[in-house]
Design a protein around this motif. Structure first.
Motif, PDB file in Angstrom:
ATOM      1  N   ALA A  82     -15.940 -38.649  31.035  1.00  0.00           N
ATOM      2  CA  ALA A  82     -14.724 -38.399  31.813  1.00  0.00           C
ATOM      3  C   ALA A  82     -14.406 -39.623  32.667  1.00  0.00           C
ATOM      4  O   ALA A  82     -15.194 -39.971  33.544  1.00  0.00           O
ATOM      5  CB  ALA A  82     -14.912 -37.180  32.709  1.00  0.00           C
ATOM      6  N   PRO A  83     -13.280 -40.301  32.438  1.00  0.00           N
ATOM      7  CA  PRO A  83     -12.934 -41.468  33.246  1.00  0.00           C
ATOM      8  C   PRO A  83     -12.430 -41.110  34.631  1.00  0.00           C
ATOM      9  O   PRO A  83     -12.293 -41.973  35.480  1.00  0.00           O
ATOM     10  CB  PRO A  83     -11.841 -42.144  32.424  1.00  0.00           C
ATOM     11  N   HIS A  84     -12.124 -39.833  34.841  1.00  0.00           N
ATOM     12  CA  HIS A  84     -11.784 -39.353  36.181  1.00  0.00           C
ATOM     13  C   HIS A  84     -12.317 -37.936  36.307  1.00  0.00           C
ATOM     14  O   HIS A  84     -12.673 -37.294  35.315  1.00  0.00           O
ATOM     15  CB  HIS A  84     -10.269 -39.400  36.424  1.00  0.00           C
ATOM     16  N   ALA A  85     -12.421 -37.437  37.529  1.00  0.00           N
ATOM     17  CA  ALA A  85     -12.948 -36.093  37.744  1.00  0.00           C
ATOM     18  C   ALA A  85     -12.063 -35.072  37.029  1.00  0.00           C
ATOM     19  O   ALA A  85     -10.836 -35.100  37.169  1.00  0.00           O
ATOM     20  CB  ALA A  85     -13.017 -35.799  39.244  1.00  0.00           C
ATOM     21  N   LEU A  86     -12.693 -34.184  36.267  1.00  0.00           N
ATOM     22  CA  LEU A  86     -11.972 -33.232  35.439  1.00  0.00           C
ATOM     23  C   LEU A  86     -12.197 -31.803  35.921  1.00  0.00           C
ATOM     24  O   LEU A  86     -13.343 -31.346  36.036  1.00  0.00           O
ATOM     25  CB  LEU A  86     -12.444 -33.316  33.990  1.00  0.00           C
ATOM     26  N   SER A  87     -11.103 -31.112  36.179  1.00  0.00           N
ATOM     27  CA  SER A  87     -11.211 -29.686  36.493  1.00  0.00           C
ATOM     28  C   SER A  87     -11.258 -28.856  35.217  1.00  0.00           C
ATOM     29  O   SER A  87     -11.902 -27.807  35.166  1.00  0.00           O
ATOM     30  CB  SER A  87     -10.028 -29.246  37.352  1.00  0.00           C
ATOM     31  N   ARG A  88     -10.573 -29.312  34.182  1.00  0.00           N
ATOM     32  CA  ARG A  88     -10.608 -28.669  32.876  1.00  0.00           C
ATOM     33  C   ARG A  88     -10.139 -29.689  31.846  1.00  0.00           C
ATOM     34  O   ARG A  88      -9.607 -30.747  32.196  1.00  0.00           O
ATOM     35  CB  ARG A  88      -9.731 -27.416  32.841  1.00  0.00           C
ATOM     36  N   PHE A  89     -10.313 -29.348  30.570  1.00  0.00           N
ATOM     37  CA  PHE A  89      -9.903 -30.249  29.495  1.00  0.00           C
ATOM     38  C   PHE A  89      -9.628 -29.413  28.257  1.00  0.00           C
ATOM     39  O   PHE A  89      -9.945 -28.217  28.197  1.00  0.00           O
ATOM     40  CB  PHE A  89     -10.980 -31.313  29.230  1.00  0.00           C
ATOM     41  N   ASN A  90      -9.068 -30.052  27.241  1.00  0.00           N
ATOM     42  CA  ASN A  90      -8.682 -29.354  26.019  1.00  0.00           C
ATOM     43  C   ASN A  90      -9.374 -29.927  24.802  1.00  0.00           C
ATOM     44  O   ASN A  90      -9.757 -31.106  24.771  1.00  0.00           O
ATOM     45  CB  ASN A  90      -7.167 -29.461  25.797  1.00  0.00           C
ATOM     46  N   LEU A  91      -9.490 -29.084  23.771  1.00  0.00           N
ATOM     47  CA  LEU A  91      -9.825 -29.492  22.424  1.00  0.00           C
ATOM     48  C   LEU A  91      -8.759 -28.921  21.493  1.00  0.00           C
ATOM     49  O   LEU A  91      -8.081 -27.944  21.838  1.00  0.00           O
ATOM     50  CB  LEU A  91     -11.200 -28.955  22.012  1.00  0.00           C
ATOM     51  N   ASP A  92      -8.609 -29.523  20.318  1.00  0.00           N
ATOM     52  CA  ASP A  92      -7.676 -29.005  19.321  1.00  0.00           C
ATOM     53  C   ASP A  92      -8.401 -27.949  18.479  1.00  0.00           C
ATOM     54  O   ASP A  92      -9.521 -28.176  18.013  1.00  0.00           O
ATOM     55  CB  ASP A  92      -7.175 -30.137  18.420  1.00  0.00           C
ATOM     56  N   LEU A  93      -7.750 -26.803  18.275  1.00  0.00           N
ATOM     57  CA  LEU A  93      -8.352 -25.731  17.496  1.00  0.00           C
ATOM     58  C   LEU A  93      -7.260 -24.795  16.998  1.00  0.00           C
ATOM     59  O   LEU A  93      -6.364 -24.426  17.764  1.00  0.00           O
ATOM     60  CB  LEU A  93      -9.364 -24.949  18.328  1.00  0.00           C
ATOM     61  N   LYS A  94      -7.357 -24.407  15.731  1.00  0.00           N
ATOM     62  CA  LYS A  94      -6.329 -23.541  15.146  1.00  0.00           C
ATOM     63  C   LYS A  94      -6.963 -22.558  14.167  1.00  0.00           C
ATOM     64  O   LYS A  94      -7.799 -22.927  13.352  1.00  0.00           O
ATOM     65  CB  LYS A  94      -5.286 -24.393  14.403  1.00  0.00           C
ATOM     66  N   GLY A  95      -6.570 -21.297  14.282  1.00  0.00           N
ATOM     67  CA  GLY A  95      -6.818 -20.320  13.231  1.00  0.00           C
ATOM     68  C   GLY A  95      -8.229 -19.816  13.068  1.00  0.00           C
ATOM     69  O   GLY A  95      -8.548 -19.189  12.067  1.00  0.00           O
ATOM     70  N   THR A  96      -9.133 -20.053  14.009  1.00  0.00           N
ATOM     71  CA  THR A  96     -10.494 -19.545  13.906  1.00  0.00           C
ATOM     72  C   THR A  96     -10.793 -18.647  15.100  1.00  0.00           C
ATOM     73  O   THR A  96     -10.085 -18.671  16.107  1.00  0.00           O
ATOM     74  CB  THR A  96     -11.513 -20.700  13.866  1.00  0.00           C
ATOM     75  N   GLU A  97     -11.864 -17.889  14.993  1.00  0.00           N
ATOM     76  CA  GLU A  97     -12.287 -16.982  16.066  1.00  0.00           C
ATOM     77  C   GLU A  97     -13.333 -17.681  16.925  1.00  0.00           C
ATOM     78  O   GLU A  97     -14.390 -18.098  16.425  1.00  0.00           O
ATOM     79  CB  GLU A  97     -12.871 -15.707  15.461  1.00  0.00           C
ATOM     80  N   VAL A  98     -13.061 -17.825  18.212  1.00  0.00           N
ATOM     81  CA  VAL A  98     -14.006 -18.476  19.119  1.00  0.00           C
ATOM     82  C   VAL A  98     -15.118 -17.493  19.474  1.00  0.00           C
ATOM     83  O   VAL A  98     -14.862 -16.370  19.917  1.00  0.00           O
ATOM     84  CB  VAL A  98     -13.302 -18.962  20.404  1.00  0.00           C
ATOM     85  N   ARG A  99     -16.362 -17.942  19.297  1.00  0.00           N
ATOM     86  CA  ARG A  99     -17.528 -17.102  19.593  1.00  0.00           C
ATOM     87  C   ARG A  99     -18.212 -17.499  20.889  1.00  0.00           C
ATOM     88  O   ARG A  99     -18.738 -16.648  21.610  1.00  0.00           O
ATOM     89  CB  ARG A  99     -18.538 -17.207  18.449  1.00  0.00           C
ATOM     90  N   GLU A 100     -18.205 -18.815  21.204  1.00  0.00           N
ATOM     91  CA  GLU A 100     -18.915 -19.272  22.396  1.00  0.00           C
ATOM     92  C   GLU A 100     -18.425 -20.657  22.767  1.00  0.00           C
ATOM     93  O   GLU A 100     -18.145 -21.483  21.899  1.00  0.00           O
ATOM     94  CB  GLU A 100     -20.430 -19.308  22.130  1.00  0.00           C
ATOM     95  N   VAL A 101     -18.327 -20.906  24.081  1.00  0.00           N
ATOM     96  CA  VAL A 101     -17.984 -22.230  24.593  1.00  0.00           C
ATOM     97  C   VAL A 101     -18.977 -22.566  25.701  1.00  0.00           C
ATOM     98  O   VAL A 101     -19.132 -21.804  26.663  1.00  0.00           O
ATOM     99  CB  VAL A 101     -16.547 -22.282  25.151  1.00  0.00           C
ATOM    100  N   MET A 102     -19.635 -23.711  25.549  1.00  0.00           N
ATOM    101  CA  MET A 102     -20.633 -24.153  26.521  1.00  0.00           C
ATOM    102  C   MET A 102     -20.313 -25.577  26.954  1.00  0.00           C
ATOM    103  O   MET A 102     -19.928 -26.412  26.131  1.00  0.00           O
ATOM    104  CB  MET A 102     -22.029 -24.124  25.905  1.00  0.00           C
ATOM    105  N   VAL A 103     -20.475 -25.853  28.230  1.00  0.00           N
ATOM    106  CA  VAL A 103     -20.356 -27.210  28.753  1.00  0.00           C
ATOM    107  C   VAL A 103     -21.660 -27.538  29.463  1.00  0.00           C
ATOM    108  O   VAL A 103     -22.047 -26.857  30.418  1.00  0.00           O
ATOM    109  CB  VAL A 103     -19.162 -27.370  29.710  1.00  0.00           C
ATOM    110  N   GLY A 104     -22.348 -28.576  28.972  1.00  0.00           N
ATOM    111  CA  GLY A 104     -23.608 -28.969  29.585  1.00  0.00           C
ATOM    112  C   GLY A 104     -24.646 -27.871  29.596  1.00  0.00           C
ATOM    113  O   GLY A 104     -25.461 -27.777  30.519  1.00  0.00           O
TER     114      GLY A 104
END
Length: 492
Positions: A82-104
């Protein structure tokens, strides 16, 4: 990708969105409040692709297919800074079922809107932080008929019987998994593929591990060179992997061929692939990969997926070679390992630098192998140029509105034939020797990186000592072709 008409580093800013070079260990943190990363890089042709606020350092993509190949689970692990402090961010995603999201290693909050996955870490990411985001999704693999209904720019994985392949250009990769799906965010990658043990599997890069997981055999492939997501290839099927003699410069060669046709197909590849590599290295210098190969499937298509060109099985038989001019197509796709894969476009309007070069060297290959004179082919393109320029817009500034989902913006005649015409005009302007110096410098100076139209114009001027900006811009940014140097009799 082959033209339907012809063949059948890192930047610190991109379009106003700061990506930022790596922060050194001793860099001082700022006290700026955390802010969200941008949902998209603002690309004029594909504005929602890619994501601002972080620099990708590495991709890991782990796929496990169901035994009937109709579904899969994918875990994408993106290492970033992260080149600057990030409160949130995005990824590209289409047409699938999200099961889990982990950061660190900690669960993160997430939401979806359109093709965007918005991720909010448990705590804001500090300025200059290295972080890892891991997203697990469940998806289906469409068959060829279902994939056609999706539109050619959104396929991702596609299957036919026991065969699976990826068709990601320009924006299908984020149908497979959560990624930063823009060439400007390329990075080294590790791909693991778990497939039924009676089948084989393959992906970009070198095979570095094999193991069993229940009914699946898992293979790990590593790409040390940076890989743009549009160039990801994932193959599953009843094929065997055979190795050819090393190409010029010691390039390792591997071919994934249908088991029943391997002996019939391999002789053509043993001739055509080393010959194309020799032809290109003589003109451009060292090949940009340690390993190159071909994935031959009955699904069809030609695609320059990095280190593993996708080719149709039928075009590789002795009869197919003779009838389809497959050797010229192979030269086109291998040229992409320099143009588009090693030197990737900074933005999608720079696509002419990828496809135009591939068409140019395909036509040069055909001329030097006694088929068709380049002058004749270029004259025909010149005669048609004003029509496709009026329809699509300038070569380096295509109009998105001119394309339908089936057209795959900006994969039009301007990028292919128009791009080749610009290169031919430049060669006519500066001479063959100077043109070759420009080409060699381009692939050398920007190897394993990104570069765009302005970079090419600047480099051409540096190499030749001429101000070529007005000349090249007259070809790249107008919807009417200028006079062709050396051919005053040509008329559009």
């Amino acid at each position: 990708m082959s033209s339907p008409m012809i063949a059948g580093t890192l930047v610190t800013t991109l379009l106003g969105v700061v990506l930022c070079a790596p922060t050194g260990a001793g860099a001082q943190a700022t006290n700026a409040a955390p802010r969200p990363g941008a949902a998209g890089l603002g690309d004029t042709v594909q504005p929602r692709l890619g994501n601002g606020g972080y620099q990708v350092r590495h991709y890991r993509l782990d796929l496990r297919f169901t035994e009937d190949l109709t579904g899969y689970t994918a875990t994408s692990t993106v290492q970033a800074r992260a080149p600057h402090a990030l409160s949130r961010f995005n990824l590209d995603l289409k047409g699938t079922e999200v099961r889990e999201v982990m950061v660190g290693g900690s669960p993160a909050r997430w939401s979806r809107a359109g093709d965007e996955l918005q991720v909010t870490p448990e705590s804001p990411l500090p300025d200059g932080a290295d972080f890892t985001v891991r997203v697990t999704v469940r998806g289906t693999v469409p068959d060829a008929q279902q994939a056609t209904a999706l539109g050619t720019s959104a396929i991702g994985l596609v299957r036919q019987g026991a065969w699976v392949q990826a068709m990601n250009q320009p924006s299908g990769a984020h149908r497979i998994a959560a990624l930063a799906d823009h060439p400007a965010q390329k990075a080294p990658a590790t791909i693991t593929v778990g497939a039924p043990s009676g089948l084989n599997s393959i992906a970009n890069g070198d095979l570095t591990g094999t193991w069993r997981e229940g009914p699946l055999t898992v293979r790990r492939f590593d790409s040390r060179e940076k890989l743009a997501t549009e160039l990801i290839q994932i193959g599953v099927g009843p094929f065997t992997v055979v190795h050819g003699k090393k190409g010029l410069g010691g390039v390792g060669l591997r071919y994934a061929l249908p088991r029943k046709q391997a002996k019939q197909i391999k002789p053509q590849l043993d001739r055509a692939v080393p010959e194309a590599i020799r032809f290109l290295t003589e003109r451009l210098g060292a090949f940009p990969l340690r390993t190159y190969g071909v994935y031959a499937t009955p699904l069809g298509g030609e695609l320059e997926t990095q280190s593993l060109t996708l080719l149709a099985t039928d075009s590789l038989t002795p009869q197919g070679f003779e009838n389809n001019g497959t050797d010229a197509i192979i030269a086109h796709e291998i040229a992409h390992e320099y143009f588009g894969n090693s030197v990737s476009p900074s933005k999608w309007s720079d696509l002419w630098l990828s496809e135009g070069h591939a068409v140019y060297y395909q036509m040069l290959w055909s001329q030097e192998h006694g088929f068709r004179a380049m002058d004749k082919g270029m004259r025909e393109i010149y005669q048609q140029a004003n029509a496709f320029l009026r329809k699509e817009g300038p070569i380096a500034a295509p109009r998105r509105a001119a394309f339908t989902p089936q057209d795959m913006a900006p994969y039009g005649q301007g990028a292919y034939q128009g791009g080749a015409l610009v290169l031919y005009a430049l060669r006519q302007k500066v001479g063959a020797a100077a043109f070759e110096r420009i080409e060699r410098a381009w692939v050398h100076d920007h190897r394993d990186g990104n570069a765009g139209t302005d970079d090419f114009i600047a480099l051409a001027g540096q190499v030749t000592g001429q101000d070529l900006g007005p000349f090249l811009r007259s070809w790249l940014y107008t919807d009417k072709v200028p006079p062709m140097p050396g051919h005053p009799d040509w008329r559009p």
